[in-house]
Motif scaffolding. Sequence first.
Motif, mmCIF file in Angstrom:
data_model
loop_
_atom_site.group_PDB
_atom_site.id
_atom_site.type_symbol
_atom_site.label_atom_id
_atom_site.label_comp_id
_atom_site.label_asym_id
_atom_site.label_seq_id
_atom_site.Cartn_x
_atom_site.Cartn_y
_atom_site.Cartn_z
ATOM 1 N N MET A 12 -0.223 0.691 -7.709
ATOM 2 C CA MET A 12 0.752 0.709 -6.619
ATOM 3 C C MET A 12 1.897 -0.252 -6.955
ATOM 4 O O MET A 12 1.650 -1.390 -7.347
ATOM 5 C CB MET A 12 0.085 0.294 -5.310
ATOM 6 N N ASP A 13 3.158 0.220 -6.830
ATOM 7 C CA ASP A 13 4.273 -0.650 -7.175
ATOM 8 C C ASP A 13 4.513 -1.679 -6.071
ATOM 9 O O ASP A 13 3.960 -1.595 -4.967
ATOM 10 C CB ASP A 13 5.542 0.163 -7.452
ATOM 11 N N LYS A 14 5.353 -2.652 -6.413
ATOM 12 C CA LYS A 14 5.577 -3.784 -5.520
ATOM 13 C C LYS A 14 6.123 -3.353 -4.161
ATOM 14 O O LYS A 14 5.697 -3.849 -3.111
ATOM 15 C CB LYS A 14 6.529 -4.774 -6.194
ATOM 16 N N ILE A 50 1.519 -3.773 3.416
ATOM 17 C CA ILE A 50 1.217 -5.039 4.089
ATOM 18 C C ILE A 50 1.988 -5.139 5.404
ATOM 19 O O ILE A 50 1.454 -5.577 6.425
ATOM 20 C CB ILE A 50 1.549 -6.228 3.171
ATOM 21 N N SER A 51 3.250 -4.702 5.386
ATOM 22 C CA SER A 51 4.072 -4.725 6.598
ATOM 23 C C SER A 51 3.426 -3.905 7.714
ATOM 24 O O SER A 51 3.336 -4.353 8.869
ATOM 25 C CB SER A 51 5.469 -4.193 6.280
ATOM 26 N N THR A 91 -6.782 -4.263 -0.205
ATOM 27 C CA THR A 91 -5.783 -3.191 -0.245
ATOM 28 C C THR A 91 -4.674 -3.434 -1.254
ATOM 29 O O THR A 91 -4.088 -2.480 -1.777
ATOM 30 C CB THR A 91 -5.144 -2.991 1.141
ATOM 31 N N ALA A 92 -4.359 -4.700 -1.523
ATOM 32 C CA ALA A 92 -3.228 -4.999 -2.407
ATOM 33 C C ALA A 92 -3.629 -5.787 -3.651
ATOM 34 O O ALA A 92 -2.788 -6.037 -4.516
ATOM 35 C CB ALA A 92 -2.161 -5.778 -1.630
ATOM 36 N N GLY A 93 -4.905 -6.175 -3.733
ATOM 37 C CA GLY A 93 -5.349 -6.946 -4.878
ATOM 38 C C GLY A 93 -4.743 -8.330 -4.934
ATOM 39 O O GLY A 93 -4.644 -8.938 -6.009
#
Length: 232
Positions: A1-3, A10-11, A84-86
Amino acid sequence: MDKRSVQSEISSYIGKLLRDNFGKGPSSVFVSIEEPYITIYLKGFLAPMEKVLVNQNNTSKVEETRDLLMQELIPDIKATLRATAGIEVESLYYDWSLSNRSGMIVGIMNVKPMVDENNENYEQKQTVHDEIEKITRHAQKEPEMIRSFLLNDRTLIIEREGIFVAIEKEMIRLGFHEQLKIAKRHLEKRLLHLSSFESILQTRIEDVFLDWDFNLDRSYIIFIFKPTDLKS
């Protein structure tokens, strides 16, 4: 997943989490990831009952309630960021600007900083540090260490260590964390708003946020602004 996708996910998560737990979520959530920091800026965040208390100049009650609820949410936020985002977050800090209906959550990641702290990454860095030193000395004592990073065109984060005086350390030892935090928020924000930072940075400061780690004798100050002449 890209930044960008990670920041968007997250938002959405933070907006829903706050809405589910506070009864009203923020109208906007802006997420920025610049290792080792993740900043989550909240706009339009004030529940109806909180608005009544703020209008009655009872902001301390709102702060106390939010602090208690945030302490319950921090483990969930850390776990979700990891799953979810590592993103492995060591610690989370937060603060509110009730008059602006805004807030800030800052995560410190368990990674080596991408920016060399010994290098300048904005022109006014030393002058900012001098002003922070003066303000901190006025409120308590000169910091043993100051670091700062211009994370993006809206966010400047300043870290201080070694700032507590003996009476503050004793209050911490006796468990008066909440009372000390609220008192320090009000005092230091007043000093920061009276400072020369807008002149130094040549831009309008929209929000100022502070939080502390009492165990580590550490503090974070976050400026939110719309830059004009800042150069990274």
